[in-house]
Each structure stands twice: as C-alpha cells, then as structure tokens.
Design an enzyme around this catalytic site. Structure first.
Site, PDB file in Angstrom:
ATOM      1  N   SER A  29       0.840  -1.204   0.000  1.00 27.45           N
ATOM      2  CA  SER A  29       0.000   0.000   0.000  1.00 27.45           C
ATOM      3  C   SER A  29       0.872   1.250   0.000  1.00 27.45           C
ATOM      4  O   SER A  29       2.062   1.174  -0.314  1.00 27.45           O
ATOM      5  CB  SER A  29      -0.929  -0.026   1.215  1.00 27.45           C
ATOM      6  N   ASN A  30       0.317   2.386   0.318  1.00 30.75           N
ATOM      7  CA  ASN A  30       1.079   3.639   0.384  1.00 30.75           C
ATOM      8  C   ASN A  30       0.505   4.522   1.483  1.00 30.75           C
ATOM      9  O   ASN A  30      -0.492   4.174   2.107  1.00 30.75           O
ATOM     10  CB  ASN A  30       1.062   4.335  -0.985  1.00 30.75           C
ATOM     11  N   HIS A  31       1.119   5.687   1.690  1.00 30.80           N
ATOM     12  CA  HIS A  31       0.780   6.537   2.844  1.00 30.80           C
ATOM     13  C   HIS A  31      -0.325   7.560   2.575  1.00 30.80           C
ATOM     14  O   HIS A  31      -0.487   8.495   3.349  1.00 30.80           O
ATOM     15  CB  HIS A  31       2.025   7.281   3.321  1.00 30.80           C
TER      16      HIS A  31
END
Ligand code: C5P
Length: 224
Positions: A29-31
């Site tokens: 995933s990412n932030h």
C-alpha cells in the site's frame, strides 16, 4: 465559494490508498491519507452535488451526506467506479492507486523460508481514471491528479493527454509543506486551454476553491 454551482450534478470521487493483498495478513500500500478526496467530497456536497465517495482504507470519517463505498484493492475501486457511471457527471480521481499488485495472492499466510532473498512478482493494476476517461458513451467530465517533484506543469500536461482527461490538478510533492499526508496543499489546474494556480491553503479551503474552478470549467462543456 458558491453553494449550488453543482446543483443536480452527480459526482464520483476516488480517495485514499489501495491495498493489494499478498496473503490473508499482508498487503502492499502507500501513505495516502485520503484528506484531499474527502475534502473534495465535502465541498462538492456543499456545492449541491450528490456524491459517491469510493474510498480505500483511511482513518477519516466520511461526510454523512455522501454515498460511501469502501474498497481495498485497485480492482475493487475500478468496479465501484464503473458501477452507475452512466449517471455520473463529474469523475474526480483523488485516490493514490497502487501501480502494481502481486501476481499471486496466497490462500494461506506465506511462511518465512531459509532464503535471504524473497522475490515478489507484480502485475500492473488497471488505470481507473484512464478507463473512465476512455469510455465511449456517457463519459463523465474526468479529472485526475498529478503529484510531481519537478517540471510539474509539463508532466501534468502530458498526463492529461496520455490518460485522455478533461482536467488535471497538479501538485508539487517535493515541497514537504504540501501534498501527501500534509494538511495543506497548493495546486495548479491544467486543462487543454486553461491553467489556474491556487496558492497554499488548508485542504478544506483548497477543496472549496477547486470545486468552484472545476464547476466553472465543466459548465463550459456541459450542454444539459
Ligand atoms: O499515473 P499517476 O499515478 O501519476 O496518475 C495519477 C492520477 O491517476 C490520479 O488522479 C490517480 O487517482 C489516477 N490513477 C488511477 N488509477 C491508477 C493510477 C492512477 O485512477 N491505477
């Protein structure tokens, strides 16, 4: 900010990150915080639109007046985006979609092996905003974001053309005060024949300015 500039309009907004499963307990995933997408949903509602907010996993509370669809993966986000797209007037892609997902999703938790190196095979995810922009019929006015670290306007302009968008909202993510996960943002709207810069402001304030600008650009194309 004018209330009513999107009266009677149906707006779809994608927001937040996607999660791409590796096995039942792990993902890529990412932030992305989802703040910009959620602020746009709020602003579009205040402008009189009916809003479908298609969101990856975030910690924010969605606006009560929005129809919310919670998704995890890019493929789920695409399916939710295409569901009812024939009634959609404006499509705003604010989600940070994972570019790739694991080729195989293990049915059971992947066990630690004796090897030092572990390789993951990834496959490209569908481009949600480009898919919507490429629809042959009932295509909504389609808006994307471009987060860049240099030559921001040039890259945004080529992304506008490559994805077939009507409008792209460019932001310079090399500045830590704005963009990803921050409370503030500063953007430039880029269309084929217009360029409008909005200076640094809170995402909430900027979302209202963006909706005003988007409604003005959209009304030049809207015949209904
Ligand atoms: O290509 P890039 O990820 O920089 O493009 C960003 C824009 O495209 C954003 O509007 C994002 O929501 C959208 N996008 C998408 N589906 C993808 C990748 C990006 O809708 N798979």
């Amino acid at each position: 900010f004018e209330h009513g500039v999107l009266n009677g309009k149906r707006v779809f907004i994608t927001a937040g990150p996607t999660r791409e499963a590796l096995d039942p307990v792990r993902y890529i995933s990412n932030h992305s915080s989802g703040k910009m997408g959620y602020a746009l949903a709020e602003a579009a509602l205040d402008a009189g639109a009916s809003v479908k907010l298609i969101s990856g996993p975030v910690t924010l509370t969605p606006p009560a007046r929005a129809e919310c669809v919670a998704v995890e993966s890019a493929e789920q986000m695409l399916a939710a985006a295409l569901d009812g797209i024939d009634c959609c007037d404006l499509f705003i892609a604010a989600a940070a979609v994972a570019d790739y997902r694991p080729v195989d999703v293990a049915e059971h938790k992947i066990k630690k092996g004796s090897e030092e190196i572990m390789e993951l095979r990834l496959v490209k995810n569908p481009d949600i905003v480009a898919t919507v922009a490429g629809l042959a019929e009932m295509r909504p006015y389609t808006i994307g974001f471009a987060a860049e670290t240099r030559d921001v306007i040039d890259y945004a302009r080529s992304k506008l053309a490559r994805k077939g968008l009507d409008l792209i909202i460019a932001n310079d993510v090399s500045n830590p005060d704005i963009g990803f996960n921050s409370d503030d943002n500063a953007v430039t709207l880029v269309s084929a024949d217009a360029e409008v810069s909005l200076p640094q402001a809170s995402k909430r304030r900027l979302a209202r300015q963006l909706i005003t600008q988007i409604a003005a650009l959209y009304s030049r194309t809207d015949s209904s």
